[in-house]
Write an enzyme that holds these catalytic residues in place. Structure first.
Site, PDB file in Angstrom:
ATOM      1  N   ARG A   1       0.849  -1.203   0.000  1.00 46.28           N
ATOM      2  CA  ARG A   1       0.000   0.000   0.000  1.00 46.28           C
ATOM      3  C   ARG A   1       0.885   1.253   0.000  1.00 46.28           C
ATOM      4  O   ARG A   1       0.610   2.227  -0.682  1.00 46.28           O
ATOM      5  CB  ARG A   1      -0.938   0.012   1.216  1.00 46.28           C
TER       6      ARG A   1
ATOM      7  N   TYR B   1     -17.140  14.419 -17.723  1.00 43.35           N
ATOM      8  CA  TYR B   1     -17.495  13.014 -17.520  1.00 43.35           C
ATOM      9  C   TYR B   1     -18.549  12.907 -16.405  1.00 43.35           C
ATOM     10  O   TYR B   1     -18.435  13.584 -15.374  1.00 43.35           O
ATOM     11  CB  TYR B   1     -16.232  12.243 -17.149  1.00 43.35           C
TER      12      TYR B   1
ATOM     13  N   ASP C   1      -8.105  17.105 -16.751  1.00 43.84           N
ATOM     14  CA  ASP C   1      -8.396  15.692 -16.988  1.00 43.84           C
ATOM     15  C   ASP C   1      -8.085  15.427 -18.461  1.00 43.84           C
ATOM     16  O   ASP C   1      -8.829  15.833 -19.349  1.00 43.84           O
ATOM     17  CB  ASP C   1      -9.872  15.404 -16.667  1.00 43.84           C
TER      18      ASP C   1
ATOM     19  N   LYS D   1      -8.771   4.282 -19.803  1.00 46.89           N
ATOM     20  CA  LYS D   1      -9.048   4.645 -21.195  1.00 46.89           C
ATOM     21  C   LYS D   1      -7.772   4.456 -22.032  1.00 46.89           C
ATOM     22  O   LYS D   1      -7.233   3.373 -22.042  1.00 46.89           O
ATOM     23  CB  LYS D   1      -9.569   6.083 -21.248  1.00 46.89           C
TER      24      LYS D   1
HETATM   25  C1  LIG Z   1     -13.810   7.372 -17.481  1.00 45.79           C
HETATM   26  C2  LIG Z   1     -13.423   8.746 -17.121  1.00 45.79           C
HETATM   27  C3  LIG Z   1     -13.148   9.089 -15.804  1.00 45.79           C
HETATM   28  C4  LIG Z   1     -13.313   8.101 -14.651  1.00 45.79           C
HETATM   29  O1  LIG Z   1     -12.331   7.107 -14.698  1.00 45.79           O
HETATM   30  P1  LIG Z   1     -12.558   5.633 -14.100  1.00 45.79           P
HETATM   31  O2  LIG Z   1     -11.267   4.973 -14.412  1.00 45.79           O
HETATM   32  O3  LIG Z   1     -13.743   5.055 -14.783  1.00 45.79           O
HETATM   33  O4  LIG Z   1     -12.798   5.805 -12.634  1.00 45.79           O
HETATM   34  C5  LIG Z   1     -12.751  10.379 -15.547  1.00 45.79           C
HETATM   35  N1  LIG Z   1     -12.626  11.291 -16.530  1.00 45.79           N
HETATM   36  C6  LIG Z   1     -12.885  10.991 -17.811  1.00 45.79           C
HETATM   37  C7  LIG Z   1     -12.720  12.048 -18.860  1.00 45.79           C
HETATM   38  C8  LIG Z   1     -13.291   9.725 -18.146  1.00 45.79           C
HETATM   39  O5  LIG Z   1     -13.576   9.436 -19.428  1.00 45.79           O
END
Ligand SMILES: *Cc1c(COP(=O)(O)O)cnc(C)c1O
Length: 391
Positions: free
Chosen positions: A46, A98, A170, A195
């Protein structure tokens, strides 16, 4: 070194005895200490694990960051970032985000005494007017998901820094292969590595990369104290996926351009959103601040029923949330990834209910276009079936 070289040449782990070319997977919870008084470099996964450390170092290098941290999901990473705002403070966020991020901001942060307001981050003037003395952090997606609108990161960084606010971007849609927000003045980059970074739709992960080492230290303390870090095996999978990031994204994007060109001409498509098209309002800005336009194309058909039937008729695009994987997918954001945003809010933010979002994978572009062609003409008699009916 150039980015393509950096992607495949990870630094070898220190003291790795066999010359392993792939980063070893340290699938262990705990590490034996030299003796009861002396600590080794790692004691408990951890708190730290060599495989995760190799991943975090690689992310920091790709983003040009002082430090990077890996989390169990994109939302775990985002939760860590938005809580850099202090109680009594505010997160100012984009108005096309998102769905899960929206839920985090609207349902979780208020419990911590942190408020949120939304602003159109594609208009720096609007951000300039909205940002206040208690705005601790501006959170931006660009291009936004799912409408693919483009925000000027250098302009937003300047506005934030005049007001002592942090700019967090992001960058899940672009990845560092296409866009490096820290180079444009952002303080923090966050990714859903589920992603494009992972790219194979086989893990959930999140990463945060920071320009400032002291801020990184604060997050690293919490990552351990709260136990949010990414597991060793998922760290290893993500390191593996990263090696092919450049070739994947370049190929996905080349196909996305062809698909966007096809959709732009198709009579069943009423509106196309792809920043790679020269007539997209954010095209010139995107060209300036990023190396490309990414693997996601969205469009409208004028009717929710038509969009739903179209998505159902596709054979090569499974109906699935997420994007950036090696396999193409299709979704209706308002019914899927963004369904957690209340309908009234979606309407106020002009998110079209009939929007179809495609994530373009590595299939042959001709096959994908043929599949789209067939699905778009379903419900209308095709030329071939008219001929058969006449016979
Ligand atoms: C999918 C997504 C998230 C969240 O990510 P997870 O791995 O599903 O928790 C945050 N921001 C964007 C732009 C996303 O497409």
């Amino acid at each position: 070194m150039k980015p393509a070289t950096e992607l495949v040449r990870h630094r070898r782990l220190a003291n790795e005895p066999y010359g392993s070319i792939a980063t070893p997977l340290y699938q262990t919870a705990t590490f034996a200490q030299p003796d009861a008084r002396e600590a080794g470099p790692y004691d408990y996964s951890r708190s730290g694990n060599p495989t995760r450390a190799a991943l975090e170092e690689q992310i920091a290098r790709l983003e040009g960051a002082a430090c990077a941290l890996a989390y169990g999901s994109g939302l775990a990473a985002l939760a860590a970032v938005v809580r850099l705002a202090a109680p009594g403070g505010e997160v100012l966020a984009g108005d096309d985000l998102y769905g899960g991020t929206d839920r985090l901001l609207s349902r979780v942060l208020p419990e911590l005494g942190i408020s949120t307001r939304h602003v159109d981050t594609t208009r720096p003037q609007a951000v300039q007017e909205a940002i206040g003395s208690h705005t601790h952090l501006l959170l931006v997606e660009t291009p936004t998901n799912p409408l693919l609108r483009v925000a000027d990161l250098a302009a937003l960084a300047e506005i934030c820094h005049q007001r002592d606010a942090l700019l967090a971007v992001d960058d899940s849609l672009m990845t560092p292969w296409l866009q490096k927000p820290l180079d444009l003045g952002a303080d923090i980059v966050v990714h859903s590595a589920t992603k494009g970074l992972g790219g194979h739709s086989d893990l959930t992960a999140g990463v945060v990369a920071l320009r400032d080492a002291a801020l990184a230290e604060r997050l690293a303390f919490r990552q351990n104290a709260e136990g949010a870090a990414l597991a060793p095996f998922d760290s290893w999978l993500l390191l593996r996926g990263l090696k092919t990031l450049g070739v994947r994204v370049d190929r996905q994007e080349a196909t996305a351009h062809r698909i966007a060109a096809f959709l732009a001409e198709h009579p069943a498509v009423t509106r196309l959103h792809y920043p790679g098209r020269p007539d997209h309002p954010g095209h010139a800005l995107q060209r300036r601040q990023a190396r490309g336009f990414g693997p996601v194309v969205s469009f409208e058909t004028g009717s929710v029923a038509r969009s739903a039937a179209l998505v159902d008729a596709l054979e090569l695009f499974p109906v699935a949330v997420s994007f950036g994987g090696v396999g193409s997918t299709a979704s209706l954001p308002c019914r899927m990834s963004h369904a957690s945003i209340p309908e009234s809010v979606r309407q106020a933010r002009h998110l079209p209910e009939d929007l179809v979002r495609l994530s373009i994978g590595l299939e042959d572009p001709d096959d994908l276009i043929a599949d789209l062609e067939k699905a778009l003409s379903d419900g209308r008699p095709s030329a071939a079936s008219v001929v058969v009916a006449r016979l």
